[in-house]
Enzyme design. Structure first.
Site, mmCIF file in Angstrom:
data_model
loop_
_atom_site.group_PDB
_atom_site.id
_atom_site.type_symbol
_atom_site.label_atom_id
_atom_site.label_comp_id
_atom_site.label_asym_id
_atom_site.label_seq_id
_atom_site.Cartn_x
_atom_site.Cartn_y
_atom_site.Cartn_z
ATOM 1 N N ARG A 61 -15.274 -7.773 2.711
ATOM 2 C CA ARG A 61 -16.622 -7.556 2.184
ATOM 3 C C ARG A 61 -17.371 -8.858 1.946
ATOM 4 O O ARG A 61 -18.594 -8.877 1.910
ATOM 5 C CB ARG A 61 -16.565 -6.676 0.936
ATOM 6 C CG ARG A 61 -16.197 -5.220 1.289
ATOM 7 C CD ARG A 61 -15.939 -4.360 0.075
ATOM 8 N NE ARG A 61 -14.840 -4.831 -0.740
ATOM 9 C CZ ARG A 61 -13.554 -4.559 -0.536
ATOM 10 N NH1 ARG A 61 -13.184 -3.796 0.468
ATOM 11 N NH2 ARG A 61 -12.622 -5.028 -1.334
ATOM 12 N N GLU A 98 0.475 -11.094 -6.135
ATOM 13 C CA GLU A 98 1.398 -10.499 -7.106
ATOM 14 C C GLU A 98 2.505 -9.707 -6.430
ATOM 15 O O GLU A 98 3.552 -9.494 -6.989
ATOM 16 C CB GLU A 98 0.642 -9.630 -8.110
ATOM 17 C CG GLU A 98 -0.080 -8.452 -7.502
ATOM 18 C CD GLU A 98 -0.926 -7.705 -8.506
ATOM 19 O OE1 GLU A 98 -0.519 -6.592 -8.878
ATOM 20 O OE2 GLU A 98 -1.974 -8.228 -8.902
#
Length: 178
Positions: A61, A98
């Site tokens: 995006r 993560e």
């Protein structure tokens, strides 16, 4: 249109991609012509005084907003892509997520040494991707003038992490909470 009006155009999808996450979906704002125009103009008002030579947009995006912002400013646009997406010779950086690792790449030589760059993405959360993109741009000898986002999730600390790394940052809209 106010920042609150822009924020109202962002759809929140609960429990995506996992339970407890409030996903801020900017596609609904992008689909609103007046909202998109206002968002790009607000981003341009922040970036214009910095006099960048390039806007670098982070996949995916960040391409939409970055290209629109580059057009508004009359400067070049450079895509920061995920590994293996660019057809030419690339330079890249690996970074930790993560849940594993990832890699960002640029076409080699696309950002010249000494270039002034504004880094753009739709949203800043923990900042890992933006930090890696900023480092990759710096490794090309360019200056990252600012990292600019449509949306900040301040509770996740991404903009603070960028600032701690010496990258000025700004966002047009902020959503408190996760």
């Amino acid at each position: 249109m106010s920042a609150d009006s822009l924020a109202a155009l962002v759809r929140t999808i609960p429990d995506f991609p996992k339970p407890g996450i409030q996903f801020r979906d900017i596609t609904t704002l992008l689909a609103d012509g007046a909202g998109l125009a206002e968002l790009v103009e607000r981003m341009a008002a922040v970036a214009r005084p910095l006099d960048p030579a390039f806007i670098a947009g982070i996949e995916a995006r960040g391409f939409i907003l970055g290209a629109a912002l580059a057009h508004a400013l009359g400067v070049g646009f450079v895509p920061v892509r995920k590994k293996g997406k660019l057809p030419g010779k690339t330079v890249g950086i690996d970074y930790v997520l993560e849940y594993g690792t990832d890699r960002l790449e640029l076409h080699e030589g696309q950002i010249p040494d000494g270039a002034r760059v504004v880094l753009v993405d739709d949203l800043i959360a923990t900042g890992g991707t933006a930090l890696a993109a900023a480092q990759l741009i710096r490794e090309q000898g360019a200056t990252v003038l600012m990292a600019l986002f449509a949306i900040d999730l301040p509770d996740l600390g991404g903009m603070a992490a960028l600032e701690a790394d010496g990258v000025a940052s700004a966002a047009i809209i902020a959503f408190e909470g996760h």
